[in-house]
Structure formats: structure tokens, C-alpha cells
Enzyme design. Structure first.
Site, PDB file in Angstrom:
ATOM      1  N   PHE A  86       4.644   5.278  -5.623  1.00  0.00           N
ATOM      2  CA  PHE A  86       4.839   5.225  -7.084  1.00  0.00           C
ATOM      3  C   PHE A  86       3.909   6.219  -7.786  1.00  0.00           C
ATOM      4  CE2 PHE A  86       7.317   1.417  -8.715  1.00  0.00           C
ATOM      5  CZ  PHE A  86       8.038   1.252  -7.535  1.00  0.00           C
ATOM      6  N   LYS A 136       0.835  -1.205   0.000  1.00  0.00           N
ATOM      7  CA  LYS A 136       0.000   0.000   0.000  1.00  0.00           C
ATOM      8  C   LYS A 136       0.873   1.261   0.000  1.00  0.00           C
ATOM      9  CE  LYS A 136      -3.232   2.861   0.329  1.00  0.00           C
ATOM     10  NZ  LYS A 136      -4.161   3.185  -0.705  1.00  0.00           N
ATOM     11  N   LYS A 174      -8.704  17.711  -5.439  1.00  0.00           N
ATOM     12  CA  LYS A 174      -8.951  17.213  -6.792  1.00  0.00           C
ATOM     13  C   LYS A 174     -10.446  17.357  -7.035  1.00  0.00           C
ATOM     14  CE  LYS A 174      -9.245  12.622  -7.283  1.00  0.00           C
ATOM     15  NZ  LYS A 174      -9.057  11.154  -7.154  1.00  0.00           N
ATOM     16  N   ARG A 229      -4.222  23.698 -14.039  1.00  0.00           N
ATOM     17  CA  ARG A 229      -4.659  22.313 -14.249  1.00  0.00           C
ATOM     18  C   ARG A 229      -4.830  21.992 -15.730  1.00  0.00           C
ATOM     19  NH1 ARG A 229      -4.936  18.488  -9.950  1.00  0.00           N
ATOM     20  NH2 ARG A 229      -5.478  19.615  -8.068  1.00  0.00           N
ATOM     21  N   CYS A 276      -3.409  11.223   1.656  1.00  0.00           N
ATOM     22  CA  CYS A 276      -2.577  10.009   1.650  1.00  0.00           C
ATOM     23  C   CYS A 276      -1.129  10.191   1.191  1.00  0.00           C
ATOM     24  CB  CYS A 276      -3.238   8.968   0.776  1.00  0.00           C
ATOM     25  SG  CYS A 276      -4.804   8.415   1.437  1.00  0.00           S
ATOM     26  N   ARG A 293      -7.912  18.114   2.410  1.00  0.00           N
ATOM     27  CA  ARG A 293      -6.689  17.783   3.146  1.00  0.00           C
ATOM     28  C   ARG A 293      -5.463  17.852   2.209  1.00  0.00           C
ATOM     29  NH1 ARG A 293      -8.668  12.362   6.142  1.00  0.00           N
ATOM     30  NH2 ARG A 293      -9.752  12.137   4.154  1.00  0.00           N
TER      31      ARG A 293
HETATM   32  P1  NAD Z   1     -10.993  10.042   8.046  1.00  0.00           P
HETATM   33  O1  NAD Z   1     -10.284  10.987   8.915  1.00  0.00           O
HETATM   34  O2  NAD Z   1     -11.912  10.539   6.982  1.00  0.00           O
HETATM   35  O3  NAD Z   1     -11.846   9.042   8.959  1.00  0.00           O
HETATM   36  C1  NAD Z   1     -11.328   8.356  10.067  1.00  0.00           C
HETATM   37  C2  NAD Z   1     -12.398   8.299  11.150  1.00  0.00           C
HETATM   38  O4  NAD Z   1     -11.947   7.450  12.222  1.00  0.00           O
HETATM   39  C3  NAD Z   1     -12.699   9.657  11.800  1.00  0.00           C
HETATM   40  O5  NAD Z   1     -14.064   9.976  11.603  1.00  0.00           O
HETATM   41  C4  NAD Z   1     -12.372   9.451  13.296  1.00  0.00           C
HETATM   42  O6  NAD Z   1     -13.274  10.117  14.152  1.00  0.00           O
HETATM   43  C5  NAD Z   1     -12.516   7.949  13.430  1.00  0.00           C
HETATM   44  N1  NAD Z   1     -11.812   7.371  14.577  1.00  0.00           N
HETATM   45  C6  NAD Z   1     -10.527   7.558  14.957  1.00  0.00           C
HETATM   46  N2  NAD Z   1     -10.249   6.810  16.033  1.00  0.00           N
HETATM   47  C7  NAD Z   1     -11.369   6.122  16.346  1.00  0.00           C
HETATM   48  C8  NAD Z   1     -11.690   5.173  17.361  1.00  0.00           C
HETATM   49  N3  NAD Z   1     -10.785   4.753  18.243  1.00  0.00           N
HETATM   50  N4  NAD Z   1     -12.962   4.687  17.405  1.00  0.00           N
HETATM   51  C9  NAD Z   1     -13.884   5.093  16.504  1.00  0.00           C
HETATM   52  N5  NAD Z   1     -13.627   5.970  15.511  1.00  0.00           N
HETATM   53  C10 NAD Z   1     -12.380   6.480  15.435  1.00  0.00           C
HETATM   54  O7  NAD Z   1      -9.882   9.108   7.393  1.00  0.00           O
HETATM   55  P2  NAD Z   1      -9.947   8.361   5.982  1.00  0.00           P
HETATM   56  O8  NAD Z   1      -9.614   9.293   4.885  1.00  0.00           O
HETATM   57  O9  NAD Z   1     -11.196   7.557   5.910  1.00  0.00           O
HETATM   58  O10 NAD Z   1      -8.691   7.382   6.100  1.00  0.00           O
HETATM   59  C11 NAD Z   1      -8.707   6.275   6.965  1.00  0.00           C
HETATM   60  C12 NAD Z   1      -7.501   5.410   6.671  1.00  0.00           C
HETATM   61  O11 NAD Z   1      -7.579   4.892   5.337  1.00  0.00           O
HETATM   62  C13 NAD Z   1      -6.165   6.139   6.749  1.00  0.00           C
HETATM   63  O12 NAD Z   1      -5.195   5.253   7.247  1.00  0.00           O
HETATM   64  C14 NAD Z   1      -5.865   6.475   5.295  1.00  0.00           C
HETATM   65  O13 NAD Z   1      -4.484   6.582   5.055  1.00  0.00           O
HETATM   66  C15 NAD Z   1      -6.421   5.271   4.579  1.00  0.00           C
HETATM   67  N6  NAD Z   1      -6.850   5.532   3.203  1.00  0.00           N
HETATM   68  C16 NAD Z   1      -7.482   6.697   2.883  1.00  0.00           C
HETATM   69  C17 NAD Z   1      -7.932   6.902   1.581  1.00  0.00           C
HETATM   70  C18 NAD Z   1      -8.617   8.177   1.175  1.00  0.00           C
HETATM   71  O14 NAD Z   1      -8.781   8.388  -0.014  1.00  0.00           O
HETATM   72  N7  NAD Z   1      -9.038   9.017   2.099  1.00  0.00           N
HETATM   73  C19 NAD Z   1      -7.753   5.898   0.620  1.00  0.00           C
HETATM   74  C20 NAD Z   1      -7.137   4.722   0.998  1.00  0.00           C
HETATM   75  C21 NAD Z   1      -6.692   4.546   2.296  1.00  0.00           C
HETATM   76  C1  UDX Z   2      -4.640   8.261  -3.630  1.00  0.00           C
HETATM   77  C2  UDX Z   2      -4.418   6.956  -4.399  1.00  0.00           C
HETATM   78  O1  UDX Z   2      -4.643   7.186  -5.801  1.00  0.00           O
HETATM   79  C3  UDX Z   2      -5.370   5.882  -3.896  1.00  0.00           C
HETATM   80  O2  UDX Z   2      -5.103   4.638  -4.556  1.00  0.00           O
HETATM   81  C4  UDX Z   2      -5.143   5.729  -2.409  1.00  0.00           C
HETATM   82  O3  UDX Z   2      -6.005   4.723  -1.914  1.00  0.00           O
HETATM   83  C5  UDX Z   2      -5.358   7.044  -1.688  1.00  0.00           C
HETATM   84  O4  UDX Z   2      -4.487   8.046  -2.241  1.00  0.00           O
HETATM   85  P1  UDX Z   2      -6.422  10.214  -3.731  1.00  0.00           P
HETATM   86  O5  UDX Z   2      -5.415  10.966  -2.949  1.00  0.00           O
HETATM   87  O6  UDX Z   2      -7.811  10.158  -3.245  1.00  0.00           O
HETATM   88  O7  UDX Z   2      -5.960   8.712  -3.911  1.00  0.00           O
HETATM   89  O8  UDX Z   2      -6.494  10.814  -5.226  1.00  0.00           O
HETATM   90  P2  UDX Z   2      -5.543  10.672  -6.523  1.00  0.00           P
HETATM   91  O9  UDX Z   2      -6.396  10.518  -7.703  1.00  0.00           O
HETATM   92  O10 UDX Z   2      -4.483   9.682  -6.342  1.00  0.00           O
HETATM   93  O11 UDX Z   2      -4.889  12.129  -6.601  1.00  0.00           O
HETATM   94  C6  UDX Z   2      -3.945  12.572  -5.646  1.00  0.00           C
HETATM   95  C7  UDX Z   2      -3.434  13.932  -6.034  1.00  0.00           C
HETATM   96  O12 UDX Z   2      -2.601  13.859  -7.197  1.00  0.00           O
HETATM   97  C8  UDX Z   2      -4.534  14.941  -6.368  1.00  0.00           C
HETATM   98  O13 UDX Z   2      -4.200  16.187  -5.816  1.00  0.00           O
HETATM   99  C9  UDX Z   2      -4.533  14.992  -7.870  1.00  0.00           C
HETATM  100  O14 UDX Z   2      -5.016  16.207  -8.384  1.00  0.00           O
HETATM  101  C10 UDX Z   2      -3.052  14.797  -8.151  1.00  0.00           C
HETATM  102  N1  UDX Z   2      -2.807  14.249  -9.502  1.00  0.00           N
HETATM  103  C11 UDX Z   2      -3.208  12.986  -9.804  1.00  0.00           C
HETATM  104  C12 UDX Z   2      -2.140  15.024 -10.443  1.00  0.00           C
HETATM  105  O15 UDX Z   2      -1.772  16.177 -10.170  1.00  0.00           O
HETATM  106  N2  UDX Z   2      -1.894  14.485 -11.668  1.00  0.00           N
HETATM  107  C13 UDX Z   2      -2.285  13.230 -12.022  1.00  0.00           C
HETATM  108  O16 UDX Z   2      -2.036  12.821 -13.163  1.00  0.00           O
HETATM  109  C14 UDX Z   2      -2.969  12.455 -11.058  1.00  0.00           C
END
Ligand code: NAD
Ligand code: UDX
Length: 477
Positions: free
Chosen positions: A231, A225, A344, A449, A281, A351
Site C-alpha cells: 500500500f 506486513k 532516502k 526530490r 523492502c 539497497r
Molecule cells: P540486513 O541484510 O541488514 O541484515 C540481515 C543480517 O542477517 C545480515 O547481517 C546477515 O549476515 C544475517 N544473517 C543471515 N543469515 C543468518 C544466520 N543464519 N545466522 C546469523 N545471521 C544471519 O537485513 P535487514 O534490512 O535488517 O532486514 C531483515 C529483515 O527485516 C528482512 O526480512 C526485511 O525484509 C525485514 N525488514 C527490513 C526493514 C528495513 O528497513 N531494512 C524494515 C522492516 C522489515
Molecule cells: C519501508 C516501510 O515504510 C517500513 O514500514 C517497512 O518496515 C520497511 O520498508 P523504508 O524502505 O525504510 O521503509 O523507507 P520509506 O520511508 O518507506 O521509503 C521508501 C522509499 O519510498 C524511499 O526511497 C523514499 O524516498 C520513497 N518515498 C517515500 C517517496 O518517494 N515518497 C514518499 O512520499 C515516501
């Protein structure tokens, strides 16, 4: 661990927990799915009858929630009860970068993972499969296992319990989350208990072809992950670095990206130049990778990945400098319109959005900003700007220099410049000729963009700057 999974629970109702569980509930009507969170306000929003108030905006999410909520999908704050009744528990809590202490600024803060594991240890009953969905440092499963195993001893006289830990990181991207969940390029499951792995495979098999479900050892799964995100981010930094070279040499970045991406070994995805990657992320996961590399003494590897972050930061500063320079080196009291604040398109998430950094630097330079984003709320924009600026210049009152609007006319009126920072489709439809009449002359549009079609500019007297475009674009209009 061979158990029949009937009820699943997800700790964390955020951008991952909410959409992921909505898709599982929709595809697995035989399962009861409970999403829990400490944040009551968030759970209330997930339960709001008005579906425009959901805490996460994702195309397609509203329909799923409408179909499943209160049928087999529930959003609750009673964590104890949800854990006790579940056979499988997903941990989808946030794993931000540590702000203080050992590894501050790089390592992931695992306090939410730890507190989730402690809740599971305390409240689970019988056999439970625990699935890491959060993105975490490699070897975190060991921490979770240690907490769970010690609880088996602590609570053994009260109730019998046993646990298996699996890693199944989530690869969804925001803005396309539902589509990514419905059609994943792969589902990764790491672990060493075949029965528990098969229980999770059985859930995904309801809509994902089995050949797309990849089983690995737990450490490979955790590290894959971080590596995948590194990458992807590396490609964005690579194309952004070349965008600067295009501007110097007369090349056009969209032509270069196309030529490079047509090589099947390279591929054409993730080659769009922009103001730098944002999102919750990429930065945190690369910082984490850098920290882990240093921990294992791999300092050159750490330096290599750190450079991806440096270029990302550099791209944002570079754009700010170009904007100020084109506006005669001073933007004090000048009105500038900002189009897009989300990191995006198709998300309300800000964030790590490049818009925070770039807008804040312009405010610090004295500009008056009018900001429009189709989905980000005013409170989020102001909060992000205040948090950034307070560390740089606490004397600045953000409200005095920023207005949030939904009107394109207001963005343009008396503005010296309009800057496009997010790739929302709405911005492609703008009638520039109409806006141009409202702006102060000479007026500029900075397309960071590359969303603008130059044909829409033909009749306007605007100056345009396009990212990575080396020729004198204003002669080409
Ligand atoms: P987020 O901040 O949107 O949500 C996390 C939630 O967990 C919050 O609402 C928080 O209140 C809750 N929380 C924290 N501790 C808790 C506890 N002990 N009990 C109950 N609730 C609790 O975060 P997210 O964007 O959903 O990301 C979650 C994880 O997934 C992260 O590790 C992130 O790196 C990963 N991830 C995020 C994305 C994305 O696109 N946002 C994609 C893939 C993976
Ligand atoms: C990323 C990973 O793609 C996803 O697999 C992982 O689970 C979470 O993190 P996310 O951050 O939601 O997803 O969006 P992503 O589409 O990856 O874009 C990330 C950032 O890169 C954005 O700000 C986007 O605008 C930028 N981006 C992406 C570029 O500037 N150019 C591109 O060609 C692609």
C-alpha cells in the site's frame, strides 16, 4: 508456553536486528539481549569503540548503543551459545528475492530463515519462543514450525526442548528507525499460544501502550506486513505517475498532492514525488506478493500489484531521458554532479536506491559523474554501480567515469548539470549562486526530490527542472 523471559537473542545484526534490539535493551533493563550474526566484520563494527563505525547509520542509534552495549546488550558471533541461553529468539535475517530456481526474480529466498530455524532447532535448550521479525511470505511460520518440530524428535534423547512460533513483523522505516521503534503506530503479534503472545506483549508494554499492541492469527500477521508495504509503495507510484501528467499539463505536483492529501480519507503522508521508491523492502515485498498471488491463481491481483513496480521503474527511466534530452541529447564526456546516493535521507543504505539505476544509465551514456552523499561510503557507491553496469556493458570501467567527493565545489566545477536524487536536508542549504559560477554554461539543476526553494535560485543563472512542475519554472525564478 508459559515461561519467564530473562534472555533474548536476535539472529541477524542488520538494519532491523541492531536498532530493534538496542531499543528493547534500553527499555527493558531487566533483560539480557544478545544480537548474533554470521558476519564477523559486522559484529566487530557493532562492537567498535568508535561509534561512527557502527554498520548502520540511524539518528539516535549511537546514544542507545553507548548506553546499553556491554551492560545488557551484546553483539556476538557465537550463535550456538546465544541460542542455548535464550528464552525468546527473534529471527531478523535478510529475505531477498530469489535469484535462481523456482520462483526466481519474484519469490523470497528463505535460505537464511531456514538456516536460522535449523540453528535454533539444534542449539536451543528447554522451552523457547521463536519470533519472526523478518518480512516473509504468508505461511512461512509453517516451515519454521516443521523444522523445529522435527528437531524435537531428532534431539529428544539428548535434551528436552519445545518451541512456540510467533509472527511479529517490523514496521520501522530507515532514517527514522529509532523513533519508529520508540513510538510505533502499532505492534503486531500473530500466533495461537496466548501465553507466548503475552510474554512478547510484556516486553513491548515497557514502552508501548497496550491498545497499540494488536494480536491476530499468525497468517494475518504475516500477510499484513506485505500488504502494508504494498500500500505504501502504491502511493509513491500513484503520485509519481501524476507527476508526469503535471509536467504535461501545467499543474504543480506539490499543489495537487496537498489538495488530494487534505481529504482526511486519503491523508497527506507518502505523497511526495521522487525518482521512485528504493530500499530493501518495497520491491522485494511486492514481488513476493505478486508471486504468492500467482501461486494461488490470482493472476489479475498479481498484475495489479506488479504495475506498482512497473511505474517505479518507468519513473527512473523517464528522469534519465529528461536529463539527457535537456542536455542537447548527448552527455558523452559531460560532467554531471549527483547529490545523494542513499535511497532516502538519514540512512547510509543504498539497497535498490534509484540513484544506482539513474547514475548507471548516465555512465552508460558516456557522462563523467561526481557523486556526493553525506553518509554513504565510497566503496558502497562504486560496488553498486559496478554491479549494475557489469550486466549492461562489461567494457565500462566505472572508476574512469566516477569520482566520489564531499566537496560541493568539486560537484559544481565544470559541470553541465547537478541532479538531486536524495532528500538530504544538507542540500536545502546549498548556495546555488556560488555553485552556479563554477559550472559550464548553459547549466542545469534537476531537482528530482523537490527540495530546492526557488528563492535561492533568484540571483543565479542556472536553468532548473523540478519534478512534476508543469509551468516554465525558469520564467518564475
Ligand atoms: P540486513 O541484510 O541488514 O541484515 C540481515 C543480517 O542477517 C545480515 O547481517 C546477515 O549476515 C544475517 N544473517 C543471515 N543469515 C543468518 C544466520 N543464519 N545466522 C546469523 N545471521 C544471519 O537485513 P535487514 O534490512 O535488517 O532486514 C531483515 C529483515 O527485516 C528482512 O526480512 C526485511 O525484509 C525485514 N525488514 C527490513 C526493514 C528495513 O528497513 N531494512 C524494515 C522492516 C522489515
Ligand atoms: C519501508 C516501510 O515504510 C517500513 O514500514 C517497512 O518496515 C520497511 O520498508 P523504508 O524502505 O525504510 O521503509 O523507507 P520509506 O520511508 O518507506 O521509503 C521508501 C522509499 O519510498 C524511499 O526511497 C523514499 O524516498 C520513497 N518515498 C517515500 C517517496 O518517494 N515518497 C514518499 O512520499 C515516501
Amino acid at each position: 508456553m508459559n515461561i519467564e523471559v530473562k534472555t533474548i537473542c536476535c539472529i541477524g545484526a542488520g538494519y532491523v536486528g541492531g536498532p530493534t534490539m538496542a531499543v528493547i535493551a534500553d527499555k527493558c533493563k531487566h533483560l539480557k539481549v544478545i544480537v548474533v550474526d554470521l558476519n564477523k566484520e559486522k559484529i566487530d563494527s557493532w562492537n567498535d569503540r568508535d561509534l561512527t563505525k557502527l554498520p548502520v547509520y540511524e539518528p539516535g542509534l549511537k546514544d542507545l548503543i553507548q548506553r546499553c552495549r556491554s551492560k545488557n546488550l551484546f553483539f556476538k558471533t557465537d550463535i550456538k551459545k546465544a541460542i542455548a541461553e535464550s528464552d525468546m529468539i527473534f529471527i531478523s535475517v535478510n529475505t531477498p528475492t530469489k535469484k535462481s530456481g523456482l520462483g526466481a526474480g519474484e519469490a523470497s529466498d528463505l535460505k537464511f530463515i531456514e538456516s536460522s530455524a535449523r540453528s535454533i532447532a539444534k542449539f536451543a535448550i528447554g522451552d523457547t519462543i521463536v519470533v519472526e521479525k523478518s518480512t516473509i511470505p504468508v505461511k512461512t511460520a509453517e516451515v519454521i514450525k516443521t523444522i523445529l518440530v522435527s528437531s524435537q524428535n531428532e534431539f529428544k534423547n539428548k535434551s528436552k526442548k519445545s518451541f512456540t512460533v510467533l509472527s511479529s513483523p517490523e514496521f520501522l522505516a530507515e532514517g527514522t528507525a529509532i523513533n519508529d521503534l520508540l513510538n510505533p503506530s502499532r505492534v503486531l503479534i500473530g500466533g495461537d499460544d496466548d501465553d507466548a503472545i503475552n510474554s512478547l506483549v510484556d516486553i513491548y508494554k515497557n514502552w508501548v501502550k497496550e491498545e497499540k499492541i494488536l494480536k491476530t492469527n499468525i497468517w494475518s500477521s504475516e500477510l499484513s506486513k506485505l500488504t502494508a508495504n504494498a500500500f505504501l509503495a502504491q502511493r509513491v507510484s500513484s503520485i509519481n505517475s501524476i507527476s508526469a501528467l503535471c509536467e504535461k499539463t501545467g499543474a504543480d505536483i506539490s499543489e495537487v498532492a496537498k489538495a488530494v492529501g487534505m481529504d482526511y480519507r486519503i491523508g497527506n503522508n507518502f505523497l511526495k514525488p521522487g525518482p521512485g521508491f528504493g530500499g530493501s523492502c518495497f520491491k522485494k515485498d511486492i514481488l513476493n506478493l505478486v508471486y504468492i498471488c500467482k501461486f494461488y491463481g490470482l493472476n489479475d491481483v498479481a498484475g495489479y500489484w506488479n504495475q506498482v513496480l512497473k511505474i517505479n521503474q518507468w519513473q527512473q527511466s523517464r528522469l534519465t531521458n529528461i536529463i539527457v534530452t535537456k542536455l542537447f541529447g548527448t552527455i558523452t564526456n559531460k560532467k554531471i554532479g549527483i547529490l545523494g546516493f542513499a535511497f532516502k535521507a538519514n540512512t547510509n543504505d543504498t539497497r535498490e536506491s534509484p540513484a544506482i539505476n539513474i547514475s548507471s544509465e548516465l555512465i552508460i551514456e558516456g557522462a563523467e559523474l561526481t557523486i556526493l552523499d553525506p553518509k554513504v561510503e565510497e566503496v558502497s557507491i562504486l560496488k553498486d554501480l559496478k554491479e549494475f553496469i557489469i550486466n549492461k556493458d562489461p567494457s565500462i570501467k566505472v572508476e574512469n567515469q566516477v569520482e566520489i567527493t564531499s566537496s560541493y565545489e568539486q560537484i559544481a566545477t565544470d559541470a553541465d548539470a547537478i541532479i538531486i536524487l536524495t532528500d538530504w536536508d544538507d542540500f536545502k542549504k546549498i548556495e546555488w549562486q556560488n555553485l552556479s559560477r563554477l559550472m559550464r554554461k548553459p547549466s542545469w539543476v534537476f531537482d528530482c526530490r523537490n527540495t530546492i526553494n526557488l528563492n535561492n535560485f533568484k540571483e543565479s543563472d542556472l536553468n532548473i527542472w523540478k519534478l512534476g512542475f508543469g509551468s516554465n519554472i525558469n520564467n518564475l525564478k
